[in-house]
Design an enzyme around this catalytic site. Structure first.
Site, PDB file in Angstrom:
ATOM      1  N   HIS A   1      -2.879   5.997   4.688  1.00  0.00           N
ATOM      2  CA  HIS A   1      -1.464   6.122   5.047  1.00  0.00           C
ATOM      3  C   HIS A   1      -0.948   7.478   4.543  1.00  0.00           C
ATOM      4  O   HIS A   1      -1.411   7.994   3.512  1.00  0.00           O
ATOM      5  CB  HIS A   1      -0.621   5.056   4.345  1.00  0.00           C
ATOM      6  CG  HIS A   1      -0.843   3.651   4.815  1.00  0.00           C
ATOM      7  ND1 HIS A   1      -1.575   3.301   5.921  1.00  0.00           N
ATOM      8  CD2 HIS A   1      -0.362   2.469   4.310  1.00  0.00           C
ATOM      9  CE1 HIS A   1      -1.552   1.977   6.080  1.00  0.00           C
ATOM     10  NE2 HIS A   1      -0.837   1.458   5.112  1.00  0.00           N
TER      11      HIS A   1
ATOM     12  N   CYS B   1       0.800  -1.228   0.000  1.00  0.00           N
ATOM     13  CA  CYS B   1       0.000   0.000   0.000  1.00  0.00           C
ATOM     14  C   CYS B   1       0.834   1.280   0.000  1.00  0.00           C
ATOM     15  O   CYS B   1       0.615   2.182  -0.820  1.00  0.00           O
ATOM     16  CB  CYS B   1      -0.933   0.002   1.209  1.00  0.00           C
ATOM     17  SG  CYS B   1      -0.187  -0.651   2.707  1.00  0.00           S
TER      18      CYS B   1
HETATM   19  C1  2RA Z   1       0.459  -2.405   6.432  1.00  0.00           C
HETATM   20  N1  2RA Z   1       1.615  -2.489   4.318  1.00  0.00           N
HETATM   21  O1  2RA Z   1       0.076  -1.228   6.398  1.00  0.00           O
HETATM   22  C2  2RA Z   1       0.767  -3.167   5.202  1.00  0.00           C
HETATM   23  C3  2RA Z   1      -0.501  -3.634   4.540  1.00  0.00           C
HETATM   24  N2  2RA Z   1      -0.270  -4.235   3.298  1.00  0.00           N
HETATM   25  O2  2RA Z   1       0.626  -3.039   7.450  1.00  0.00           O
END
Ligand code: 2RA
Length: 328
Positions: free
Chosen positions: A233, A126
Site C-alpha cells: 500500500h 495495514c
Molecule cells: C484492505 N485494510 O486493504 C484492508 C486489509 N486489512 O482492504
C-alpha cells in the site's frame, strides 16, 4: 517454549505469518494450524514438518495454547478470541473486531507496547500501521496537530480474492469481490460506506491513528482508494506539526525512526513505489516536502507491504515482544 496456534492458516496473512515464524527461527513446543471447515485437511509444511490444518471448533480452544495468532475475520474473532483467552492463551488478532474496544491494546511495536490488561491484543489496519510509525517519531519530536491521509491500497489487502479480481480482470472476467472492475481502474471505496459518507476503512485510519498515538482529539481525515497493484500500500500523508521545523530536520528525524527507510532524492528519481516495498518488512518514506498552503505542514509518501508489516509481520513482532518478556 510455547504452544502456538495460527487461526486462518491457509489465508494470505496466515501463510505469511508461518513464513515469518520460520524465517525468524521462532521456536515453539507445538504449532497448531486452524482454518474454516472449507480449508480443513489441507497440508502445510513449516520448518520441514507437515501440519494438517484443522477446523476450529469451540472444544479446540481449550487445548492449552500460549499464543494464538488469529487472521480469520471479525465474526470468527468475536466468537473464538474470548474462548482462547478464557483458556489462558494470549490472542493477537488481525481483524478489526476488537481494535476500538477500550479494554483492548492496539499495538504497533515501534510505537506502543501491549499492557496485557486483556489477553486479546489487536493488530491495526495495514494502512494505519505504515502511517503511524513515521508519525510517532514526528509526534514525539515536533508534536502532531492534524493529519490528512490519501491511500493507494493494493488488492492483496482483500486476500486471495482481491488478487483474483485483478488477475481475472486482466483476462476480461467480471469482478467478484469489488463493486467495480479493478483492472485498469481505481476504486475510492474500501469496506462499507457509513452514514456520514466515509467508508469503514477511512474510519479505521482516523480512529486507529488517534488511539495508537494516544491522542483522541487529534484531527485526522482520510480518503482510501483501491488501486490495481498486487502488493504494498502507499499512503500520501499530509501532516501539520505543532513546532516549526524544516525538510532537512524532518528527514533526519525519519532516518532514525525504527523500521523506516528514507528513499528521497528527487534529483535521482529516488522515491518508494509498491514494487520497492513488496515482500519486505520496512516502511519506505519519500517525497518529503513542505506544504506551503498551511503553516508547519509537510507531505510524506509512505509505502509498505500490507501483508508483511501491515499484517503478518506486525502480529509476529507483537508475539516476539511477548516471548522476550517471558524470557526476562
Ligand atoms: C484492505 N485494510 O486493504 C484492508 C486489509 N486489512 O482492504
Amino acid at each position: 517454549m510455547s504452544n502456538i496456534a495460527i487461526v486462518g492458516a491457509t489465508g494470505l496473512v496466515g501463510k505469511t505469518m508461518l513464513d515469518i515464524i520460520e524465517q525468524n527461527d521462532i521456536s515453539y513446543s507445538s504449532l497448531t494450524l486452524f482454518s474454516s471447515a472449507r480449508s480443513a485437511g489441507k497440508e502445510i509444511i513449516v520448518n520441514g514438518k507437515t501440519h494438517v490444518v484443522e477446523e476450529l471448533t469451540e472444544e479446540k480452544t481449550s487445548e492449552s495454547f500460549d499464543y494464538v495468532l488469529m487472521s480469520a475475520g471479525g465474526d470468527t474473532s468475536l466468537h473464538f478470541s474470548p474462548l482462547f483467552e478464557k483458556s489462558g492463551a494470549v490472542v493477537i488478532d488481525n481483524s478489526s473486531a476488537w481494535r476500538m474496544d477500550e479494554s483492548i491494546d492496539l499495538v504497533v511495536p515501534e510505537v506502543n507496547k501491549a499492557s496485557l490488561k486483556r489477553k486479546i491484543i489487536a493488530n491495526p489496519n495495514c494502512s494505519t500501521i505504515q502511517s503511524v510509525v513515521p508519525l510517532k517519531r514526528l509526534s514525539d519530536i515536533f508534536g502532531v496537530k492534524r493529519v490528512a491521509y490519501t491511500t493507494y491500497q493494493s488488492v492483496s489487502g482483500s486476500g486471495w480474492k482481491g488478487i483474483e479480481d485483478l488477475t481475472g480482470g486482466e483476462q476480461g472476467e467480471a469482478p467478484k469481490t469489488y463493486p467495480k472492475p479493478i483492472h485498469h481502474n481505481v476504486i475510492p471505496h474500501i469496506d462499507d460506506f457509513l452514514d456520514n459518507g466515509y467508508t469503514k476503512e477511512e474510519e479505521k485510519m482516523i480512529k486507529e491513528t488517534q488511539k495508537i498515538l494516544n491522542d483522541p482529539a487529534l484531527a485526522v481525515t482520510a480518503t482510501c482508494v483501491r488501486v490495481p497493484v498486487l502488493h504494498a500500500h502507499a499512503v500520501a500523508i499530509n501532516v501539520t506539526l505543532d513546532q516549526e521545523t524544516n525538510v532537512i530536520e524532518l528527514k533526519e528525524v525519519l532516518l532514525n525512526a525504527p523500521s523506516v527507510v528514507v528513499m528521497d532524492d528527487p534529483s535521482r528519481e529516488v522515491y518508494p513505489t509498491p514494487l520497492d516495498a513488496a515482500g519486505k518488512g520496512n516502511i519506505f518514506v519519500g517525497r518529503i516536502r513542505k506544504d506551503d498552503s498551511l503553516p508547519n505542514t509537510y507531505h510524506l509518501w509512505s509505502v509498505s507491504d500490507n501483508i508483511q508489516k501491515g499484517a503478518a509481520l506486525n502480529a509476529v513482532q507483537i508475539l516476539q515482544d511477548l516471548l522476550s518478556r517471558k524470557e526476562d
